[in-house]
Every structure is written in structure tokens, then in C-alpha cells.
Design a protein around this motif. Structure first.
Motif, PDB file in Angstrom:
ATOM      1  N   ALA A   1       0.822  -1.213   0.000  1.00  0.00           N
ATOM      2  CA  ALA A   1       0.000   0.000   0.000  1.00  0.00           C
ATOM      3  C   ALA A   1       0.854   1.261   0.000  1.00  0.00           C
ATOM      4  CB  ALA A   1      -0.915   0.010   1.219  1.00  0.00           C
ATOM      5  N   LEU A   2       2.187   1.120  -0.046  1.00  0.00           N
ATOM      6  CA  LEU A   2       3.091   2.260   0.015  1.00  0.00           C
ATOM      7  C   LEU A   2       3.612   2.606  -1.373  1.00  0.00           C
ATOM      8  CD1 LEU A   2       5.085   1.263   3.229  1.00  0.00           C
ATOM      9  CD2 LEU A   2       3.084   2.759   3.042  1.00  0.00           C
ATOM     10  N   PRO A   3       4.136   3.813  -1.563  1.00  0.00           N
ATOM     11  CA  PRO A   3       4.659   4.189  -2.884  1.00  0.00           C
ATOM     12  C   PRO A   3       5.834   3.313  -3.306  1.00  0.00           C
ATOM     13  CG  PRO A   3       4.320   6.140  -1.516  1.00  0.00           C
ATOM     14  CD  PRO A   3       4.150   4.953  -0.614  1.00  0.00           C
ATOM     15  N   MET A   4       5.997   3.144  -4.602  1.00  0.00           N
ATOM     16  CA  MET A   4       7.154   2.430  -5.130  1.00  0.00           C
ATOM     17  C   MET A   4       8.426   3.199  -4.776  1.00  0.00           C
ATOM     18  SD  MET A   4       5.719   1.177  -8.861  1.00  0.00           S
ATOM     19  CE  MET A   4       4.801   2.671  -9.238  1.00  0.00           C
ATOM     20  N   ASN A   5       9.458   2.490  -4.313  1.00  0.00           N
ATOM     21  CA  ASN A   5      10.692   3.182  -3.920  1.00  0.00           C
ATOM     22  C   ASN A   5      11.968   2.509  -4.387  1.00  0.00           C
ATOM     23  OD1 ASN A   5      10.592   0.980  -2.185  1.00  0.00           O
ATOM     24  ND2 ASN A   5      11.210   2.119  -0.377  1.00  0.00           N
ATOM     25  N   VAL A   6      11.844   1.449  -5.182  1.00  0.00           N
ATOM     26  CA  VAL A   6      13.024   0.792  -5.739  1.00  0.00           C
ATOM     27  C   VAL A   6      13.290   1.385  -7.123  1.00  0.00           C
ATOM     28  CG1 VAL A   6      13.984  -1.406  -6.537  1.00  0.00           C
ATOM     29  CG2 VAL A   6      12.631  -1.317  -4.435  1.00  0.00           C
ATOM     30  N   PRO A   7      14.549   1.772  -7.424  1.00  0.00           N
ATOM     31  CA  PRO A   7      14.855   2.343  -8.742  1.00  0.00           C
ATOM     32  C   PRO A   7      14.454   1.428  -9.883  1.00  0.00           C
ATOM     33  CG  PRO A   7      16.709   2.643  -7.240  1.00  0.00           C
ATOM     34  CD  PRO A   7      15.722   1.745  -6.535  1.00  0.00           C
ATOM     35  N   ALA A   8      14.108   2.028 -11.027  1.00  0.00           N
ATOM     36  CA  ALA A   8      13.529   1.277 -12.143  1.00  0.00           C
ATOM     37  C   ALA A   8      14.415   0.137 -12.607  1.00  0.00           C
ATOM     38  CB  ALA A   8      13.241   2.231 -13.304  1.00  0.00           C
ATOM     39  N   ALA A   9      15.726   0.375 -12.734  1.00  0.00           N
ATOM     40  CA  ALA A   9      16.613  -0.687 -13.221  1.00  0.00           C
ATOM     41  C   ALA A   9      16.621  -1.865 -12.263  1.00  0.00           C
ATOM     42  CB  ALA A   9      18.027  -0.140 -13.406  1.00  0.00           C
ATOM     43  N   GLU A  10      16.582  -1.596 -10.965  1.00  0.00           N
ATOM     44  CA  GLU A  10      16.579  -2.669  -9.979  1.00  0.00           C
ATOM     45  C   GLU A  10      15.220  -3.357  -9.918  1.00  0.00           C
ATOM     46  OE1 GLU A  10      18.504  -1.708  -6.220  1.00  0.00           O
ATOM     47  OE2 GLU A  10      19.490  -0.017  -7.190  1.00  0.00           O
ATOM     48  N   VAL A  11      14.146  -2.617 -10.170  1.00  0.00           N
ATOM     49  CA  VAL A  11      12.821  -3.237 -10.244  1.00  0.00           C
ATOM     50  C   VAL A  11      12.784  -4.248 -11.382  1.00  0.00           C
ATOM     51  CG1 VAL A  11      10.390  -2.825 -10.785  1.00  0.00           C
ATOM     52  CG2 VAL A  11      11.570  -1.318  -9.200  1.00  0.00           C
TER      53      VAL A  11
END
Length: 797
Positions: free
Chosen positions: A237-247
Motif C-alpha cells: 500500500a506504500l509508494p514504489m521506492n526501488v529504482p527502475a533498473a533494480e525493479v
């Protein structure tokens, strides 16, 4: 005698051969160089480290650390032994992919503090070791929790077998587990585990007990090393916080695991169901092992209704709690206080107000705050995440017509979902939905939606008319095959994937048709791919421009497309973050190619969370930028005019209070027809029983200075938390002029394991030049589920 001697020689030769055969295995274990450090991660299940801890483990692997990951539970929910072996097969494949080497392991049973433990060491990278304790698992929603019984009740529990043939099981007491885990933790220079400071069933009981046991053992050893605790279920339920490349990398890994464990990779890529929700998130808090901490330290939280973005608020003694705008007041702080109960009892916590220290009880048909009494059944709640909260009488907590409600737990819509903080995914203003442009060349704008695919990390592009009864049509299909056995990243080079790509809609050729631009990492820099519109579809991507490492996607706060140069074709503005602010670069549009980046403004005075909107600025013949900065005190505006080769303007020239950072969404367009863009702001309001509308619409007239906010409408047919606004201009026809278009979620029934649900849809409000909003026009739903068509527009908010 000769026979005996011959037998002895044969025995010695056999023993020597056996030792020779074992020598490579021993060498692998001894080859590990741990001088960089040793990270010991202790979790419950064989996917907890992948979903909730990573990319923390991957970062340590890349830094050359030794990695020891301990899974206390074999399988899940005390399932059959075959399932234990399946999950271990899946975790081996996943860690091989994380490291980037062949999926080839040395497996053995080792003795640690007198107990057999299944050990798996990666042959080509012996710094990576997995230890399987293989204890039985507990139930996620109430029922027997063996790990809790061991820890709280001093029970002795049997492990799964240690040998593939079903033999070699052992028994663990509390003392046994302390001794075994203590030996494993001794070489640690850093420890990762899950969240010990919560109650079942906000997080899985096995998660909580594994973390408490780890903290207790680490403290008892006298170690002085950092320990980090990771939140699990509530992070969805929290905002995304992992950088795109790592996602993108993490999604590969998680999908590899779940392809083997149940063939469930579809919901990993779809990101609409449980395991997909956690891939782009990692939330944790830290400590030191030499600081004594109790087994459980309750942490205060908010309870935020997902539909209204309102907070549960204490009403005081003898009164019910109620919903109100989140304002950080003490009356909106709560904690789940555990009550003494048998491990696995679902009625395991009281809901306590931090301001009054009263407990919320369910009496009759309502709620009331009263003196806490742990023995009172009416005060015993069952906190369960995925957004649901169960009352003592097994109703579900929700919202109806602006009021707090308790109702049946099926069927459930968004009104019955809760987040632990106002800073939830629904107040994450970086999220983008549909884009809008005249892709057909007919003079009529359309909605363009990029939808995440389920079968891999690719995406599809859909286009829908902005009209009642319109149906979306596929304009581009981008299926990216996924190989779960591969050790190479799926999304590299020219492969475009959903998580690592950002998109723009604009007329880049000057043909009168809007094209799609896909922007992704490539060759150490940024690749800009032009997908030309044919009027009926988008062509395959062609490289429009390849940057050097001077422009990197990881540093690009936002991309904006517009004709900033005034040459009749769209350019691309890149707002790039650096230590002291932002630099604004422009790539001039040359049709099928883009020009080299030129620095148009060193905007060091703008914060890294600034949002940029292309806008027609007063006194400028070319399209410029409107920069919005948000804070708790309101909105700050900067108008940046374009000279054709540079941006200029007074930083933060105007500020508007009353629009707090997380509760105001903005868009621009020429509402009054004077050739200068106005600002439209949608702000969350406090609904009531008499007026349950929760959106106010405000206009600030554009000019050398924006006019004061004027409220032009109040909306009661959509949820503020579920919509993303845009102003779309129609040249002629029924919708001539500006139309407020909301990309929204249909408020559909949501399954138990879903944080979100319902199809995305479009709704339009024609705006007269007065200005006044006309009635809502429902333009229908779009393909997919809401979360599958949501993407990040910029890095920070």
C-alpha cells in the motif's frame, strides 16, 4: 592374512577415492573470500528474501560480500515435503540468476550446534550460501503457528526431513534454535531480517517470529553489527521506492522463482495481485545488535481509507472514532497492541489511540472508545493486511458516504481498503495513467494507454476515442519472452520493458499526428525510441537519439515533450537531477531523429521533486514550462518562458497555500481561450454525511502572475484517490474547447489478496469559459486492471 590385508588395502583405496571425490566440494566452501563483509539474512519462507529484502542482498553480492541466507521455514503452512523441495529448487534458480552464474550447487547436510541443516553453496560463486532449517510453517490468517509455539510456549517441534528420501528429520526446542542460529550469526558483519515490531496478521506470524528470534539471538551473542528489519505485506500500500533498473532485475528474479513455485509468474508481471505488489518496494528500519530491545516494540501508525484518503480519528471517551482529513494530529495516531493469546489466535490485538490510550470496542452495531481491557472480547481485533481490517465481531472496517462504516466482509470495494500512512500509493503524485494526443490526425484527441503484460516484462499500447461508448483498440503489441532458467537480464539493449521505460505522446515529425516516444536505458546512457503513428497504429520503435552517460535514466527526474523551439515539431526536455538541484536539457526534434542535448537552464533553485508541465506562458510565443513544487504548506509555481534556445523565469515567484503536498493534483490548459494556459488543481476535501463529495476543483487564471484560486466545481462521482487529471483540447465538435479528463479506477469488488481492483476508465467534464464544469460523461473502461496501466512519470514527488 593375505585376504585380510587385501581387504584393508581395498578399504583404504575406497576411502581415498571418496575423499578425492569430496575434495572439490570442500574446496568450494573454502574458496569464499569474505573480506568485504558477511551479510546474514534470516527470513521465514523461501520467497521472503526475494520479495521484501531484495535488492538489498543483490547489492551486497555486487559489492563482493559473502551472502548467507537462512530460511527457517520449509515450504509454507506445513505442506507436504515435496513442496519443500520444490521451493528450494526455485530459490536455487533465483539466486543463480541474482549472481549471474550457472544454476549448479553443492548440496549437503551440515551439523550446526548439533543440528542437521540443509546447506546449498553456489559452485561458481561460493560466497553465496543458503541454509535451510526446514521447520514447519504457520497459517497466515489464524491457526497453528509452530514457530510461535516454540518461542512463546517452549514447545519442541519436528523439522522436515533433511534428506531427499524423507529421512533425517530432527527436533528443535527454543534452546536448540537459539544455539543453531547463534552459530550461523557469529560471522555476520551485517544482519537482515523481517519486521519484529508488528502483530499478526498485518504480517505473517512466521515473518514476525523469525525476526524476533533473530533479534534476540543477535543481541545475546554480544555482536555489535547493524541489523535491518524489513516490512512485508503492508508495503504493497506504500509508494514504489526501488529504482527502475533494480525493479526490472528484481521482477526477473521473482518471476523465475514463482514459475517453479506454482507457475504463478503471471501475477508477478501483472502486479495486480499479492507477489507483484512488492517487487517495486523495499521498506525497512535499522538498529544495532548491541542495543537491547524488547521482543516487541509497538509502532504508531495511521489508518488511511484508500477511497477517500482520510484518516481514522479518535473521537474520545465514550464516542466512536470517525474519518477526517489527515492532518498529523495526535488523534490520528494508533497502534495495534498485542494481547496475551495462543500463537495463531486471530483475535490478537487491541486498537489503541495514541492520544487517549483508549481502546476501540465493537458494541451493538457500532464502535466506541473505552478503557482498555485485554480480556474484553469486544476489543479484540484481527488486523489483516492487503488493506483489510477485521473488527472483533468479524465485520470489516470501511467507509460509506463519507462516514466510518462496519459491514460484511464480502463483497468488498475500495472503501474497505486501508493504508498505514497518508503517504500511500494513492497519494503518490508520480503515478501516471493515460496520455492524450491526436494520434489519428483527425483533429480529435485520443487516450493512449500503456498496459503491462502478464506473460513477461513487455507492454501493449491501446488507443481509445474520447467519447461515450468508445472501445479501446490495440495499436502496438510488445511481447517480451521470459525465460525463467536464464541467468541473463531479460531487458537489456534494444529490448523495451514496462518497468524501465517511460513514455511521451507528441507530434515529433510535424505531420499533424501524435507519435509515441519510448525512453529507456541503453549502452550506459539513454535511448529515445520513436514509434511513429500511422493513424491506425504505432510502428516498431526506431532509434531517435542515443545519449552518452551524461544523460542517465536513473538521474532523469522527468521527461516532457512539446515544441519548445518553435519549429513545428516536438522536442524533449529532460530534467536531470544533481547534487544542488536540476538541469534542464532539450533535445531538439528533427523529425525522425533528435538533436544533441543542449543545456537550456541550470535550475539549481528548483527542488529535485519538481513537476514540470508544458504550458503556454504569458509573454512568450513558444511553449514553455510550468514548474510545480509541493510542500506541506502548499504549491509554489515557477513560469519558465522559452526563447527557442533557453528557459528563463523567476524561481518560485508565486505560492498558494491550502494545497498540501499529498492532496493536490494539477494540470494545465487554456480554459478561457486567451492563448495562455491556466492551472487547474484538484484537491481532496473532507466529505460528510450531507455532502460526500471528496474533490474540489480550483482554477488559477494564467498570466504574468497566476490569479487567485477560484473553486469551479465539487465532484462527488469519483474518488480523489483513484483519479489522474488532464486538460484535453478539442478543436471542434460537441467537446470543443477544454475538457477535464479523469483517468480513474472503476470501484469494483476486490479479492482478498488484492490491494487494488477494477478496470481503468475515463470520465470527461466539458469546461465552459466562464469557467464551469458540465456534467460527467462516462467514456467507458479500458483494458486490464487499474494497477497494470499505472506507471511512474517522474522519480520524486
Amino acid at each position: 592374512m593375505r585376504s585380510t590385508k587385501s581387504s584393508l588395502i581395498s578399504l583404504l583405496l575406497w576411502a581415498l577415492a571418496s575423499l578425492t571425490a569430496l575434495a572439490p566440494r570442500a574446496a568450494h566452501a573454502a574458496d569464499a573470500d569474505c573480506r568485504a563483509g558477511t551479510l546474514v539474512t534470516v527470513v521465514a519462507h523461501l520467497d521472503d528474501d526475494l520479495l521484501f529484502v531484495n535488492p538489498g542482498i543483490s547489492e551486497h553480492i555486487e559489492a563482493g560480500w559473502c551472502i548467507v541466507t537462512v530460511h527457517l521455514i520449509g515450504g509454507a503452512d506445513s505442506g507436504p515435503f515435496d513442496y519443500v523441495l520444490t521451493r528450494e529448487k526455485a530459490i536455487r534458480q533465483t539466486y543463480a540468476r541474482m549472481v549471474g552464474v550457472a544454476n549448479d550447487w553443492d548440496q549437503s547436510t551440515v551439523t550446526i550446534a548439533g543440528k542437521p541443516v540443509h546447506q546449498m553453496v553456489l559452485k561458481q560463486q561460493p560466497r553465496v550460501k543458503l541454509l535451510e532449517i526446514r521447520l514447519p510453517g504457520g497459517q497466515v490468517r489464524g491457526g497453528r503457528v509452530p514457530l510461535g509455539l516454540l518461542w512463546d510456549e517452549n514447545a519442541t517441534i519436528a523439522s522436515y526431513p533433511m534428506n531427499d528420501d524423507g529421512s533425517g528429520a530432527t527436533h528443535y526446542s527454543r534452546a536448540d534454535l537459539i544455539a543453531t542460529l547463534g552459530e550461523i550469526l557469529k560471522p555476520a558483519t551485517e544482519i537482515y531480517t523481517l519486521n519484529p515490531d508488528t502483530v499478526p496478521f498485518i504480517e505473517h506470524p512466521d515473518h514476525i517470529y523469525s525476526a524476533r528470534i533473530t533479534r534476540n539471538v543477535a543481541q545475546s551473542l554480544g555482536l555489535n553489527v547493524p541489523i535491518r528489519y524489513h516490512l512485508t505485506y503492508p508495503t504493497g500500500a506504500l509508494p514504489m521506492n526501488v529504482p527502475a533498473a533494480e525493479v526490472q532485475q528484481k521482477r526477473d528474479e521473482v518471476a523465475s522463482y514463482f514459475t517453479i513455485d506454482g507457475n504463478q509468474a503471471t501475477h508477478v508481471f501483472g502486479e495486480y495481485q499479492w507477489n507483484g505488489n512488492w517487487v517495486a518496494r523495499r521498506y525497512s528500519f535499522g538498529g544495532q545488535t548491541h542495543h537491547p530491545e524488547p521482543d516487541f516494540e509497538p509502532r504508531k501508525l495511521n489508518l488511511v481509507n484508500a477511497y477517500t484518503s482520510q484518516c481514522l480519528t479518535s473521537g474520545g471517551a465514550g464516542k466512536p472514532p470517525y474519518l477526517a482529513a489527515c492532518d498529523e494530529s495526535p488523534a490520528q495516531d494508533w497502534r495495534w497492541q498485542p494481547v496475551i493469546s495462543y500463537p495463531g489466535n486471530p483475535h490478537d490485538a487491541t486498537l489503541v489511540s495514541e492520544s487517549s490510550w483508549l481502546c476501540v470496542a465493537e458494541r451493538g452495531a457500532g464502535l466506541v472508545e473505552e478503557k482498555c481491557d485485554p480480556s474484553a472480547i469486544a476489543q479484540r481485533w484481527t488486523p489483516w493486511d492487503f488493506g483489510l481490517v477485521y473488527t472483533p465481531l468479524r465485520h470489516c472496517l470501511g467507509e460509506k458516504d463519507g462516514q466510518l462504516a462496519i459491514g460484511a466482509c464480502a463483497p468488498l470495494t475500495t472503501e474497505y481498503r486501508w493504508a498505514p500512512t497518508p503517504h500511500s500509493q494513492w497519494t503518490d503524485l508520480r503515478l501516471a495513467g493515460a496520455m492524450y494526443g491526436d494520434v489519428t490526425g483527425s483533429g480529435k484527441p485520443s487516450a493512449v494507454v500503456v498496459e503491462r503484460r502478464h506473460d513477461g516484462p513487455g507492454f501493449d499500447v491501446w488507443v481509445a476515442d474520447l467519447a461515450p461508448g468508445a472501445h479501446a483498440a490495440p495499436w502496438y503489441v510488445n511481447a517480451v519472452p521470459f525465460d525463467y532458467t536464464s541467468i541473463q537480464p531479460t531487458c537489456t539493449g534494444d529490448t523495451l520493458c514496462f518497468d524501465s521505460t517511460r513514455f511521451l505522446i507528441a507530434d515529433f515529425e510535424g505531420t499533424g499526428r501524435a507519435d509515441l516516444m519510448a525512453i529507456a536505458p541503453r549502452n550506459g546512457g539513454t535511448a529515445f525510441w520513436l514509434m511513429r503513428s500511422t493513424g491506425k497504429g504505432f510502428e516498431a520503435p526506431r532509434l531517435w537519439y542515443q545519449s552518452t552517460s551524461a544523460l542517465m535514466p536513473a538521474l532523469a527526474q522527468q521527461y516532457v515533450a512539446a515544441d519548445f523551439s518553435g519549429h513545428g515539431r516536438a522536442d524533449v526536455m529532460v530534467a536531470q537531477r544533481h547534487a544542488s538541484g536540476l538541469d534542464l536539457w532539450v533535445l531538439a526534434g528533427n523529425g525522425l531523429t533528435g538533436g544533441d542535448p543542449a543545456l537550456w537552464m541550470a535550475a539549481s533553485g528548483l527542488s529535485s521533486g519538481t513537476q514540470f508541465l508544458a504550458a503556454r506562458i504569458a509573454g512568450s510565443p513558444r511553449t514553455g514550462l510550468l514548474a510545480l513544487e509541493r510542500s506541506d504548506s502548499g504549491l509554489a509555481l515557477t513560469q519558465l518562458a522559452s526563447s527557442g534556445s533557453a528557459f528563463s523565469g523567476d524561481i518560485r515567484a508565486q505560492q498558494f497555500s491550502g494545497f498540501p503536498a499529498s492532496l493536490a493534483k494539477a494540470t494545465t490548459g487554456d480554459i478561457d481561450g486567451d492563448g495562455i494556459d491556466d492551472l487547474l488543481v484538484l484537491s481532496a476535501r473532507n466529505p460528510s454525511a450531507g455532502n460526500h463529495a471528496n474533490i474540489d476543483v480550483w482554477m488559477m487564471k494564467g498570466g504574468a502572475r497566476f490569479g487567485e484560486p477560484v473553486r469551479v466545481a465539487t465532484l462527488d462521482d469519483v474518488s480523489w484517490a483513484d483519479e489522474i487529471p488532464a486538460l484535453v483540447e478539442h478543436a471542434a465538435g460537441v467537446y470543443a474547447g477544454q475538457t477535464l479528463v479523469l483517468f480513474k479506477r472503476v470501484n469494483a469488488v476486490i479479492g482478498d489478496y488484492y490491494f487494488t481492483g477494477g478496470a481503468p476508465g475515463l470520465i470527461g467534464y466539458a469546461i465552459s469559459r466562464d469557467p464551469k464544469l458540465g456534467p460527467a460523461d462516462d467514456w467507458g473502461s479500458l483494458p486490464g486492471l487499474f494497477t497494470e496501466t499505472m506507471r511512474l512519470d517522474r522519480l520524486r514527488q
